[in-house]
Design an enzyme around this catalytic site. Sequence first.
Site, PDB file in Angstrom:
ATOM      1  N   GLY A 321       0.719  -1.201  -0.192  1.00  0.00           N
ATOM      2  CA  GLY A 321      -0.035   0.049  -0.049  1.00  0.00           C
ATOM      3  C   GLY A 321       0.779   1.223   0.033  1.00  0.00           C
ATOM      4  CD1 TRP A 324      -1.657   1.550  -5.853  1.00  0.00           C
ATOM      5  CD2 TRP A 324      -1.999   3.205  -4.474  1.00  0.00           C
ATOM      6  NE1 TRP A 324      -2.683   2.236  -6.329  1.00  0.00           N
ATOM      7  CE2 TRP A 324      -2.996   3.386  -5.556  1.00  0.00           C
ATOM      8  CE3 TRP A 324      -1.916   4.340  -3.686  1.00  0.00           C
ATOM      9  CZ2 TRP A 324      -3.710   4.528  -5.551  1.00  0.00           C
ATOM     10  CZ3 TRP A 324      -2.969   5.142  -3.485  1.00  0.00           C
ATOM     11  CH2 TRP A 324      -3.822   5.351  -4.602  1.00  0.00           C
ATOM     12  CG  HIS A 325       0.312   6.309  -1.302  1.00  0.00           C
ATOM     13  ND1 HIS A 325      -0.206   5.137  -0.658  1.00  0.00           N
ATOM     14  CD2 HIS A 325      -0.611   7.092  -1.185  1.00  0.00           C
ATOM     15  CE1 HIS A 325      -1.353   5.094   0.046  1.00  0.00           C
ATOM     16  NE2 HIS A 325      -1.670   6.524  -0.268  1.00  0.00           N
ATOM     17  N   GLY A 326       3.703   5.594  -4.249  1.00  0.00           N
ATOM     18  CA  GLY A 326       4.905   6.115  -5.030  1.00  0.00           C
ATOM     19  C   GLY A 326       6.173   5.409  -5.182  1.00  0.00           C
ATOM     20  CG  PHE A 512      -0.087   9.377  -4.466  1.00  0.00           C
ATOM     21  CD1 PHE A 512       1.498   9.470  -4.301  1.00  0.00           C
ATOM     22  CD2 PHE A 512      -0.845   9.887  -3.347  1.00  0.00           C
ATOM     23  CE1 PHE A 512       1.791  10.261  -3.430  1.00  0.00           C
ATOM     24  CE2 PHE A 512      -0.169  10.658  -2.571  1.00  0.00           C
ATOM     25  CZ  PHE A 512       0.968  10.764  -2.482  1.00  0.00           C
TER      26      PHE A 512
END
Lengths: 512, 393
Positions: A321, A324-326, A512
């Site tokens: 997770g 996933w943001h960067g 993102f």
Amino acid sequence: MLFNSYPFLFAFLPITLLGFYLIARASHTLAAAWLAAASFVFYGWWNPWYVILLMISIACNFAVGLAILRRQGQRGSGRLLAFGVTANLLLLGYYKYADFFVSNLNTVGAGIALPHVILPLGISFFTFTQIAFLADAYEGKAAEYRFTHYCLFVSYFPHLIAGPILHHKEMMPQFAQRETYQLNWENFAVGLTILFIGLFKKTFLADGVAFYARPAFEWVGQGLPLTAVDAWGGALAYAFQIYFDFSGYSDMAIGLSRLFGVRLPLNFDSPYKAASIIDFWRRWHMTLSRFLRDYLYFTLGGNRKGVVRRYINVMITMLLGGLWHGANWTFVVWGGLHGLYLLINHAWRSLRQRYGWPIDPGRTGKAAAVLLTFTATVVAWVFFRADSINHAGAMVQAMVGMNGVTLPYKWFNWWFVGPWLARCGVHFENTQTFGGFTQLKWLAICALIAWLAPNTQQILRAFRPALGIEPDNVGHWWLWRPTRLWLTACVIVALFAVLSLTEVSEFIYFQF
Amino acid sequence: MSTRTYTLGLLVSLALLLALVAGFNRVIDPFWYYRDIQIPGLNAVKPRFAPYERHVKPQLLARIHPQAIVIGSSLTEIGFDTNDPALTEGGKLSGYNFAFAGAGWDLTQCYFQYAAQATDLKRVAFEIQPQAMPGVDCTHRLAEIENFSQVKFLLSVTALNDSLRTVFEQHRGRSSHTREGRFLYARGDFAYVLARFREIFLGRVRSTPQCTLAHIPDHPPPSAQFLSIDITPRPGLDLTGLRSMLQTARARGIKLRLFLPPEHALLLELHFLCGTYAQRWADIAAIARVVAEEAHDGDIQLWDFYGYNDWTGESVVGHETVYWQDPYHLNYELGSLMLAEMFGDRPEGPLGHRITPTNVAEAYHEFLASRTRYLATHPRFYKELRTTLAPRP
């Protein structure tokens, strides 16, 4: 195109709305097609070439989804699902993580030239939305599959770039129903009110407090040491910046969608009021949490395989997770920290249950829990915001006082407190980045709103602002109704929101 | 109220209020951008120019096309009257103060680039400090200036707030800047000037570990004590940005004066007492060498205004200062003397020196000699230094 820009608010939105309701008089399918086309224009405003990528992604996923639906319960549908999910992840991996992957290989001497892939806006969101569609199709939960509606479901501009991550079953029935295409003044009143509240949060509060976050992180980014007050000032300012940024965006998405008669799922529910990290993740980016839980955590086995596996699954989910943001290790550490917080939280709960300690901590206990959760979150945000793990580490070092404590020179004259603090070793000098009383005022206002004010969906509760919220008139004086008082308040909020548009800045979640 | 009335009421009221705000900001013109409506008691005084000067000054420069400008930090913004005949060639050129509070080398370099493109420059006085002046990528900064939208002057919370403050602060009777962009800062507020001297001196003493109040002697150490320093050009000092700027000036035929601003003599003395005086001269030597390499005629010159004299040594205790607002910020009365020396009316006057690679050591010796002369004729100088540094009662 940004929601918080003049071209969007004063050109794109009115034209799209007008076109939608005019065309809907003749044909609902054409109106849906118009909205999908407008969404492509909205997306292409940033980079027209990536509209083609979006279209290909939509067409391929629709074809695979359809094939899965046709083979439902038969052999081969599982392989089709695996193919679809893998293709989506490869696309996401190439556009989002290729540079990251190569640069990590280069640190161990691979010597490969960086591909310098430009990240298409919102790719994480439209990819996850479509993976969810494929999985729902496999499980027989995706029933309605007109291509125009599917196109609109994925490209629908209120959610396209920064969520919420939608489920097919939530949206398709709404695109199919007649009421969506009929001009409804209640939808307009509720939608505009939510839109302007969201815009105010973004342009006035988030961008206002961002002014105090940036200098501290830039200072640390230059390798310069910060003192504790400067560091906490910057970290808290960022915590409120991202809070109101995402809250504002989520409100705007819901408000914009409501103008078209479509309700979106709730994505943000006062997360700083959370009394535990478990509770925080039920309130922050709710549709991402839902996605990760349903399609990753449960797939890994969830809590069905014992305590140790459960904790491992939680940690894997949070690490991914975070990633996933960067494409940066800072996001992985951020996810890891939250994973660690969750493990501690679950372990604490188990302990309380085992020893029969009271579940209700009382008012003081709850306030302490909220404060502790908030503090843990602020520390994690430092990793989220910093350019590198080293810079984040330097910031955290400063926050724990390893570079000393310095207060603004002017504060030395505070009654007896200043001299007393000076005797305790606090220095009074010109602070490096802390903005003194003005910054304190900003932080206090943000904290009061985040902790004490009702949130947008609570205020609009009587009019079902989002999916999953049942109308509730029981009540409070602050519940929204179309009255003169609310009209005046909303006009003031809208005025300040629009006047604050002049500094056009991107939503944090766009990257993102 | 029906939802229809609410919706229409919201949209119409918002549109009307936005129009009202834009009209109000246009009339009050708090940032002095439009400059066409001036009503005494309503908007004639402009106390709120300062916060938006980085946006307004470049737009004004592009509009009024001055030919003689000064560029630098707040020292230059406060210290130079651009109507001065020495800068404007006796009024033949139009002048503008294109300096910005807080601007360091990275910004001033970009502002020079912008000004060179936006207007036909003839004369520029450019403030520098003895330090590295690397090349800076100005693309982002220039794009920010060029893409600036006037809507911000009409429709922004800042504009509304500053328009209201402009109206309410008319009674104070003083703008933050002159029409030509000179910052007035604390001019005339003598209590504040003395407080600033104290604050800066105490900060200076505190921030230099080897320099504490206890180390300030009763009598000045002799200048001979400071004679032996290394004045060879400091190797490795990055001056690529400066070189590029000089090439631009030469290509455009701009009469450019780079100047190292003066500091108050009390502060100069602190540099000696705190042992932080030496590196400056090695940096100046490196800068002088680059200037000599790039300036093939007299159009580009380097000037230094360090020195002990009646202007830099102006008394600040119990005295209304004419030349200084704090130990760094000079008043335009001193700036005018500097302009006169740099642009030819009073060449090689009593205040500054034109620096070349061959006279840096000589300039340093003259600086020390000026100290010796000044201290000999001003026996109360050290008493004033101690008074200024003394803790407040």
